[in-house]
Structure formats: structure tokens, C-alpha cells
Design a protein around this motif. Structure first.
Motif, PDB file in Angstrom:
ATOM      1  N   MET A 434       0.884  -1.313   0.056  1.00  0.00           N
ATOM      2  CA  MET A 434      -0.066   0.105   0.039  1.00  0.00           C
ATOM      3  C   MET A 434       0.865   1.296   0.037  1.00  0.00           C
ATOM      4  SD  MET A 434      -2.998  -1.181   2.522  1.00  0.00           S
ATOM      5  CE  MET A 434      -2.355  -1.333   3.910  1.00  0.00           C
ATOM      6  N   GLN A 435       0.778   1.951  -1.208  1.00  0.00           N
ATOM      7  CA  GLN A 435       1.625   3.116  -1.213  1.00  0.00           C
ATOM      8  C   GLN A 435       0.765   4.459  -1.020  1.00  0.00           C
ATOM      9  OE1 GLN A 435       4.392   3.016  -4.427  1.00  0.00           O
ATOM     10  NE2 GLN A 435       3.928   0.614  -4.574  1.00  0.00           N
ATOM     11  N   TYR A 436       0.394   4.910   0.241  1.00  0.00           N
ATOM     12  CA  TYR A 436      -0.362   5.951   0.382  1.00  0.00           C
ATOM     13  C   TYR A 436       0.015   6.899   1.271  1.00  0.00           C
ATOM     14  CZ  TYR A 436      -3.425   2.741  -1.938  1.00  0.00           C
ATOM     15  OH  TYR A 436      -4.254   1.690  -2.632  1.00  0.00           O
ATOM     16  N   SER A 437      -0.411   7.967   1.718  1.00  0.00           N
ATOM     17  CA  SER A 437      -0.521   8.871   2.958  1.00  0.00           C
ATOM     18  C   SER A 437      -1.659   8.489   3.593  1.00  0.00           C
ATOM     19  CB  SER A 437      -0.264  10.249   2.760  1.00  0.00           C
ATOM     20  OG  SER A 437      -1.147  10.677   2.080  1.00  0.00           O
ATOM     21  N   ASN A 458       4.542  -1.716   4.758  1.00  0.00           N
ATOM     22  CA  ASN A 458       3.801  -1.157   3.474  1.00  0.00           C
ATOM     23  C   ASN A 458       4.683   0.238   2.993  1.00  0.00           C
ATOM     24  OD1 ASN A 458       1.288  -2.641   2.867  1.00  0.00           O
ATOM     25  ND2 ASN A 458       0.936  -2.215   4.998  1.00  0.00           N
ATOM     26  N   LEU A 460       3.331   3.580   3.778  1.00  0.00           N
ATOM     27  CA  LEU A 460       2.440   4.560   4.009  1.00  0.00           C
ATOM     28  C   LEU A 460       3.328   5.824   4.534  1.00  0.00           C
ATOM     29  CD1 LEU A 460       0.073   2.239   6.181  1.00  0.00           C
ATOM     30  CD2 LEU A 460      -0.318   3.224   3.877  1.00  0.00           C
TER      31      LEU A 460
END
Length: 869
Positions: A434-437, A458, A460
């Protein structure tokens, strides 16, 4: 050696044998035994009769579990097992047994487990009369892996009806063969394993008759059985079925769930494993409403749907998840966003969700071992399941509460909230790419149940928040996420967290910011365990953890900390501190006293890990070193610490302890030496500073005069903010009064006739100004300073002042441009020149004046050219 010594040796040997976990035993000591009455003679090639004979004739062994695997046995005769009458478990798997003589097990009237798997017995050949000699006391029987021993064209399951106490049975799964009616007689039978993972299984079709004679079964394992189709009533007669494992049957696909769930309505099903039923390299799949429809009417509490390349769930499908479901496994899939994420609240009573390893890459070498990824679903989306009707779906949604129903696929998305199962306790999304803020995220209803959240591994990278509220969250793991930023309010709604794992991120730079740190951890007053290891931390503000009153364990290992800067006044529960792999060589007394006082007050010994820091036995740190030696039992892995003596030689832990104990005496003997050395160093530094000042006297005088003019007198004029400096004169002429005639008769006429503007002290200095100020301003307002060097010039202090100021101006104020030009008016002995002037003459070009006719012409041309540059 006397009798006393021999006795001691024997005593030690006996004790070591009795207290060890395993020891040599059996014939010729080839087997291994333990204190749990187990003997392992696997892969020893020892005859069975010899092992059993030793057991029955020895008072040393009380064997109840015997392992004889991998010994190459080809048959078992009636007398082989004589002497093993007291066995409870016998393992004969992995041999080459083709036959067992009748009566071989007749004396094993206590045997509860028999493993004869992975042999070549003809137990599935219907042409062979089945042996009924298995002990009647048998509770577990493993017959799997014997299919290769059957040679006839047709096979059938063996008759085991005489085993009235049998509870667990491992068998090979036979293609298109139903379990015979004789199995109804084995009323204690609860578990059957047909798994192809530990035997042979080729049950391609499961019909309504395949397991009709197993109504008593509670656990049915058909993992990796090459199943292609399952009829709708396949499990209808298994009324006591609680656990069904259909995993790793890659030809099933999700559409088969409709038939499976239909028959499970009539069972007591609790757990269904439907993992890896879709090709690893096939197209992504969708879990549809028709797949889950009949599950609504089951008692399912746990479902496994891992490794199925699942990407989406059909809108409103989650409404049909049974209210009994408590645990869900969806690991190793490829979930993407869809409206179903807004309907998670429909899984009303879910307590655990395991979604780890999403978007995982798999080894391409596995492609040839699986069915084609281009498999097409042969079943249509049509379903006669009554629970799919819109009115029923709407009513279920309303009854569940917190369960959104989307009418006619009309979806409304609110960015600030999402619904979660109201009883959810544990959530895992480990290593899911998962590549999010993490944005601001409010969850409805208020999360009063979630206790465990793990999103480690991940990407994050930024935690903005706040998220929640999570009113009962105790464990939060956000480690290994490459995070560089935490929002000031991120932890505001998770104030009850007790175990906070933030290791392996990049938080060091952000945590060192004095302005931001105060708001980050201030809400976390209940944290007991905080892990900030591997975060590139080099400095932490004193009050960074000041509000963590309950903090017990702090991990700051694998960072770049050189000095402990944290204020520990409020850390009244701190007992366990991990500081390994840093650059510390001492700890402050405040921290040491706090650890001691917490130990005394709480009655729990503190622990400290300082591995891979360096400590030297020196006088400066003797107070800390004595403290560390005193509490060495609290220093974890103390023998692995890195110690040095005063010569930087490595010391062992024991030698270091000895050196520390001798520090008081050594340090007293060095006191006078330190005092005298300090005085000597001070005198040396004074001499060095004096020499430096003397060597740079002109530089200092120039800078002081320049500073005085800049701040207390007037500033130099400029043409404009973006234009170069404006010079009032082309040249300032520095000369001795004795050479005035040369200036008036030749210098001024020759240069001013070329429209050069000259500055002379007699003519252009401002009356009333300090001479030094006039000289410096003349130099700074002139593009060049021309020095008429003569013997009289060297005798004048003001001439030398002008020369040195012009030299400093060339070095510092005109960006390295040479603004000093020396005219050698007469031959001047070098011995009469100062060191600064001689260095300049030797390092720079000068113009030599001559009265010869041709030479004089060249002199004036060179002078004019130099002033025109």
C-alpha cells in the motif's frame, strides 16, 4: 584416579543424561530417546524385532511412542512387533512396506495411533482381501500415500468398519469413488483427510453420493485434490460437518461457491477454507453476490479466501455475509477500490480480518505447475437464490444496521467517513504494497471494539490523520513504512494505545524538530511499549516523551544517538531500555537514578541493552562505568559489549570489570599531570594566538578600520542596486614627499592627459578627517593604487600603511582582483623591505622606472595599460 573422583564423574554423567532433552539409546545406541517416553529409530536400518526386543527386555526404557520411519522395511511379519505391546503410537511411514502379515498388531492392544503412510500397501485394491487386523483401540490411522501400491484397474476404499474407536483417518482420495456404506458403522469417526499434500488425491467430481455415508464427520479435508466440480447437494448429508477444507484446488474457481454454500445450509459448518482455488497467474477475479447468496443461511464463523487474485466484491454482496461470521482471511489477493469498501459494516459480527500480503509477486517458475490462467468460467451469473432479491437485500441491510444498501447501483462516497464492523477487534494488512499517505479518516460508528491494528511493511509514507476514533485500540504497528512525517494530530483519536510499534521508518529528522515534537506524542499517555528503532534518530528533544507517564519499554536501538538528551522526570514506569547499535559511551546520572528508583518503587528489575556502543575505562566516565559494573546483571548481553582500555585496546567483559574497579587509584595519580598539562597547553595556545595575531596584524587593522567606517562613519556610494561599484578615481598615487617632484612633473601630466582621474593626498584628502580614514577611502574609491616605491617610501610609516591597506583591499574587498600596482622608482635593497612587501614583490608583477629614452617610453605605455585594465 581414586574412587571418590570416579564416583563424581559417574554422578555428573547420570545427571546430564537425566536432564538433557535427548540422548542416545536403543540397539548399539543408534536411536534417540527423550524424557517423554519417546524413542526415535528412524533412518537407522535397525530390524523391528531387535528394537522391540530391547524395549521389552530392558527396565531402562518405558517407551510409549516409537518412530521407525525411513528404514526401508518391505514387509512386517507377525513376530516383528513382539515386545512393543505397550506402545500408544507407532510410526512406520516412509518405508517400502508391501504387506503386513495377519496378526502383526494383535498384541498391540493399547495402540491409539498407527502411521503406515507413504508405503506400497495394496489397501485400495478391491481384488485383495482387506486385512481386519488393525488394533481395535485405534483412534488415529494414516493410510495415505499408498496408492502407488495398487496395480488393478479399479480401486475402492478399505473396509475399516471393525475400528469402532477410530476418530481420525488419513486416506488417499480415489477418483469417482464414493465412500462405502460400511463407514457408517464407524460412529466415532470425526475427521477424514484426503489431502493431496501428504498423499494421493484425485477426487475430480464430488457428487451427492460421494460422502453420503459420512453423516458423523465433523472435519473434511480435501486440500489439493484436483477437484473440478461439486454438485449442489454434495455436503447436504454431512449434517455434523463443522470444518471443510477445499483449498488448493485450482480448477474450482469462485463460481463453485454457489453449489458449496447451498449444501452447507444443512450442516453445522463453522470453518470453510476456500483459499487458492484460482490460478496464481490468471486474471483477477470478483466475488459476486451469487457466490455468497446461500452463505446467508449458514452458521459459518470463519472463512479463508486467500491467494485467489481477488480484486473486487460485487456491490451489495457483503450484505449476504452471515451474521455468525467472526474471522475472515483474504491474504495474498489484489484488492482495489470499489463501493464494497463502504459496506464493510455489513459484516456485522466480524472480529478478526487478516488481509496481509496483498499484491504479492509470485515466482514465475510456478506457472507450469498450475492450470492455465486463461480458464473461462463455465457458469452464468444467473442464480435462483432467493436472498438476492432486492427487497430481501434491503431488509437485511436495515436489520443489520450500519450496513449501507446501494439502490440501483447508485453509490455515494463521503470522503470523511467509512463504516466498519462494529465488533471488529483485530485488523492486519502486513506487507501489502500500500503506497499512500494516511489522510484524515473518521469511522462510523465509533470504534469501541478494535484492539489490534497492524499495517507494517507497506509504504504509508506520511501519517496526517487524525484517524478513528479507536476507543479501545491497544496495539498499533506502523513499522517498516518509509514514513518521514507524522501530523501533529495523528494520534489524537487513539489515546488508549499501549503498544506502539514505529520502528524501521525515517522519523529521525522530524522528531528532532523542537517546534513540532510537543504535539505528536502528548496524547499517548497510556503507551507502555514504544519502539522507535531504526529511524535514523540522532537527537531527541528533552520533553519528547514527557506525557508518556506509563511508558515501561522504550526501544531506540539501531539509530545514531551519541548523547542521551531526553528528560526522564515524568517517566516513572520506565524499566526496559534498548539502546543497542548507537554511538553512546555514557548515560547521564538522571537516567541512571530514574531506572534505580523505578525498580525500587515497582519491584521489577530494570533492563538495559547497550550492545554495539563503545565504552572505555577512563577517568572522565568512571562514575557511569562503576554504575554499569554494579548493575551488570541488568545489562542484557553484557559479555557482548564493546570495551576498550585507555590505549584503545579491546577488553573482555571480565577484564573491563577489573579495570573499572582500579579506576579510582589510577585517576588520583593523574591529577597533577592533568593540572600541569592544562597549564602547558594554555601557555602554548597563548603563544600560538600571539603569533597568529602578529602575523596577521595588517589584516586585522584593515578589517577593524573598515568596520569602523562602515558602522560609525559613512558608506561607499553605488550607482544603483543592480549596477557595479562606482569608482571616483582611476588611481590613488601613494608616494613619499621626497619624490613629489617626480609626481608633479611626470606622473600627473602623463596620466591626466589620457583623461585619467588621479587621487593625491596633498590635493584630494578631505581636511579635518582622520588620516587613516582618508587613506582607506582613497584606496576603496580608486580602481587602482599605484605605489611609487623608493628608499624614502620605506622610511615613511604612512606610506607603509597605504601599501598594506591597498594589499588588504586586493585580497578582501575587490573579489580577488589585483588593485595594487607597484612602480619600482629606484633600486631598493630587499633587506630594507618588510616581510609583507617582499612577499608581494616576489609574487606579483611590478613596473620598473628608467630614464633611458627607449625604456622610459615603454614604462609609460605599460603604466597606462595597467591602469586601463
Amino acid at each position: 584416579m581414586d574412587t571418590m573422583q570416579v564416583g563424581k564423574i559417574i554422578f555428573v554423567l547420570v545427571i546430564s543424561v537425566l536432564w538433557s532433552d535427548t540422548f542416545s539409546c536403543g540397539p548399539n545406541g543408534k536411536c534417540m530417546c527423550d524424557t517423554l517416553n519417546q524413542m526415535d529409530c528412524s533412518k537407522t536400518k535397525l530390524p523391528i524385532w531387535k528394537i522391540c526386543g530391547l524395549i521389552t527386555n530392558s527396565s531402562t526404557y518405558n517407551v510409549s511412542v516409537l518412530y521407525l520411519e525411513g528404514n526401508g522395511y518391505q514387509y512386517i511379519q507377525e513376530f516383528d512387533l513382539q515386545g512393543c505391546d505397550e506402545l500408544l503410537e507407532l510410526y512406520l511411514g516412509g518405508n517400502e512396506i508391501t504387506s503386513i502379515e495377519k496378526g502383526s498388531f494383535s498384541n498391540l492392544d493399547r495402540l491409539e495411533l498407527l502411521d503406515i503412510s507413504e508405503n506400497t500397501l495394496t489397501i485400495y485394491d478391491e481384488t485383495v482381501e482387506q486385512n481386519d487386523s488393525f488394533p481395535l483401540t485405534m483412534k488415529t490411522l494414516k493410510l495415505n500415500g499408498n496408492w502407488k501400491g495398487n496395480t488393478t484397474t479399479h480401486a475402492s476404499y478399505p473396509d475399516l468398519s471393525h475400528l469402532k474407536n477410530l476418530e481420525i483417518l488419513y486416506m488417499d482420495g480415489l477418483r469417482d469413488e464414493a465412500v462405502p456404506v460400511t463407514y457408517r458403522k464407524i460412529q466415532m469417526l470425526q475427521t477424514i483427510v484426503f489431502s493431496g499434500l501428504n498423499g494421493h488425491c484425485n477426487i475430480s467430481f464430488i457428487t451427492n453420493f460421494t460422502f453420503k455415508n459420512l453423516p458423523q464427520i465433523r472435519t473434511l479435508n480435501m486440500c489439493s485434490c484436483n477437484i473440478e466440480n461439486i454438485h449442489a447437494g454434495a455436503f447436504e448429508d454431512l449434517t455434523n460437518l463443522e470444518i471443510l477444507d477445499l483449498s488448493q484446488n485450482l480448477n474450482l474457481r469462485f463460481r463453485m461457491l454457489r453449489n458449496i454454500s447451498y449444501s452447507l445450509q444443512f450442516t453445522k459448518i463453522k470453518l470453510l477454507n476456500f483459499s487458492k482455488v484460482h490460478s496464481t497467474f490468471g486474471l483477477g477475479t470478483q466475488l459476486k453476490m451469487r457466490d455468497l447468496c446461500y452463505f446467508w443461511n449458514t452458521t459459518l464463523t470463519e472463512i479463508l479466501l486467500s491467494s485467489n487474485r481477488m480484486q473486487l466484491v460485487e456491490t451489495n454482496a457483503l450484505i449476504l455475509v452471515p451474521e455468525t461470521l467472526k474471522i475472515m482471511w483474504t491474504e495474498d489477493n489484489k484488492f482495489t477500490f470499489g463501493p464494497y469498501l463502504l459496506q464493510l459494516g455489513c459484516i456485522t459480527n466480524l472480529e478478526e480480518f487478516h488481509g496481509n500480503y496483498q499484491n504479492t509477486a509470485h515466482r514465475p517458475i510456478l506457472y507450469d505447475r498450475e492450470p492455465s490462467g486463461n480458464f473461462k468460467e463455465m457458469m452464468y451469473d444467473y442464480s435462483d437464490c432467493p436472498y438476492m432479491e432486492i427487497n430481501i437485500l434491503r431488509n437485511i441491510s436495515v436489520r443489520k444496521g450500519n450496513c449501507i444498501f446501494f439502490e440501483n447501483d447508485h453509490v455515494e462516497i463521503n470522503e470523511t467517513w467509512a463504516t466498519f464492523p462494529k465488533k471488529l477487534k483485530r485488523v492486519e494488512f502486513i506487507r501489502s504494497n500500500m503506497q499512500y499517505s494516511i489522510p484524515r479518516l473518521l469511522l462510523l460508528p465509533l470504534q469501541k471494539s478494535i484492539e489490534y491494528v497492524d499495517f507494517s511493511g507497506n509504504i504509508l509514507h506520511s501519517w496526517i490523520g487524525p484517524i478513528g476514533p479507536f476507543l479501545k485500540l491497544k496495539y498499533l504497528n506502523l513499522s517498516r513504512n518509509y514514513c518521514t512525517h507524522i501530523g501533529l494530530n495523528f494520534f489524537n483519536y487513539i489515546a488508549d494505545v499501549e503498544d506502539l510499534q514505529l520502528h524501521d521508518n525515517f522519523l529521525g529528522l522530524m522528531l528532532s524538530d523542537e517546534k513540532k515534537r510537543h504535539a505528536i506524542f502528548d496524547k499517548l499517555a497510556n503507551v507502555k511499549v514504544l519502539n522507535l528503532s531504526s529511524n535514523i534518530v540522532s537527537y531527541l528533544p528533552p520533553t519528547v516523551f514527557s506525557k508518556m507517564f506509563k511508558l515501561e519499554t522504550l526501544d531506540l536501538s539501531v539509530n545514531n544517538i551519541e548523547t542521551w538528551t531526553i528528560d526522564v522526570k515524568t517517566l516513572n514506569s520506565l524499566l526496559h531500555l534498548n539502546l543497542k547499535f548507537n554511538f553512546l559511551n555514557r548515560l547521564p546520572s538522571a537516567l541512571r537514578k530514574k531506572l534505580e528508583s523505578n525498580t525500587k518503587r515497582l519491584g521489577i528489575q530494570f533492563t538495559l541493552d547497550l550492545r554495539n556502543n563503545t565504552f572505555s575505562a577512563n577517568c572522565d566516565d568512571k562514575e557511569f562505568l562503576r554504575w554499569m559494573v554494579k548493575h551488570r546483571n541488568s545489562m542484557l548481553y553484557f559479555d557482548e559489549y564493546i570495551f576498550y582500555d585507555k590505549t584503545s585496546a579491546t577488553l573482555s567483559a571480565n577484564q573491563f570489570v577489573k579495570d573499572v574497579k582500579n579506576l579510582d587509584e589510577e585517576c588520583r595519580s593523574y591529577t597533577l599531570i592533568i593540572v600541569f598539562c592544562s597549564i602547558g597547553i594554555s601557555v602554548f595556545l597563548a603563544i600560538v594566538v600571539g603569533g597568529v595575531l602578529y602575523r596577521n596584524i595588517w589584516k586585522l587593522r584593515y578589517l577593524m578600520r573598515l568596520t569602523e567606517i562602515k558602522h560609525f562613519r559613512y558608506k561607499k556610494l553605488h550607482n544603483g542596486p543592480n549596477e557595479p561599484e562606482y569608482f571616483m578615481y582611476d588611481a590613488f598615487i601613494s608616494y613619499a614627499n621626497e619624490d613629489l617632484r617626480f609626481i608633479l612633473d611626470l606622473i600627473i601630466p602623463k596620466l591626466e592627459e589620457n583623461e585619467m582621474k588621479l587621487c593625491l593626498h596633498e590635493r584630494d584628502f578631505l581636511p579635518g578627517n582622520n588620516i587613516a580614514d582618508n587613506i582607506l577611502e582613497a584606496i576603496r574609491n580608486s580602481r587602482k593604487t599605484v605605489v611609487i616605491l623608493s628608499k624614502e617610501f620605506l622610511k615613511s610609516k604612512w606610506c607603509l600603511y597605504e601599501f598594506n591597506m591597498a594589499r588588504m583591499e586586493s585580497v578582501y574587498s575587490q573579489e580577488g582582483n589585483n588593485c595594487l600596482l607597484v612602480v619600482m622608482f629606484e633600486n631598493v635593497p630587499s633587506g630594507n623591505m618588510s616581510t609583507e612587501m617582499l612577499d608581494w614583490i616576489q609574487s606579483n608583477t611590478y613596473i620598473e622606472y628608467t630614464t633611458e629614452e627607449e625604456g622610459e617610453v615603454i614604462f609609460w605605455e605599460n603604466l597606462k595599460e595597467a591602469l586601463s585594465e
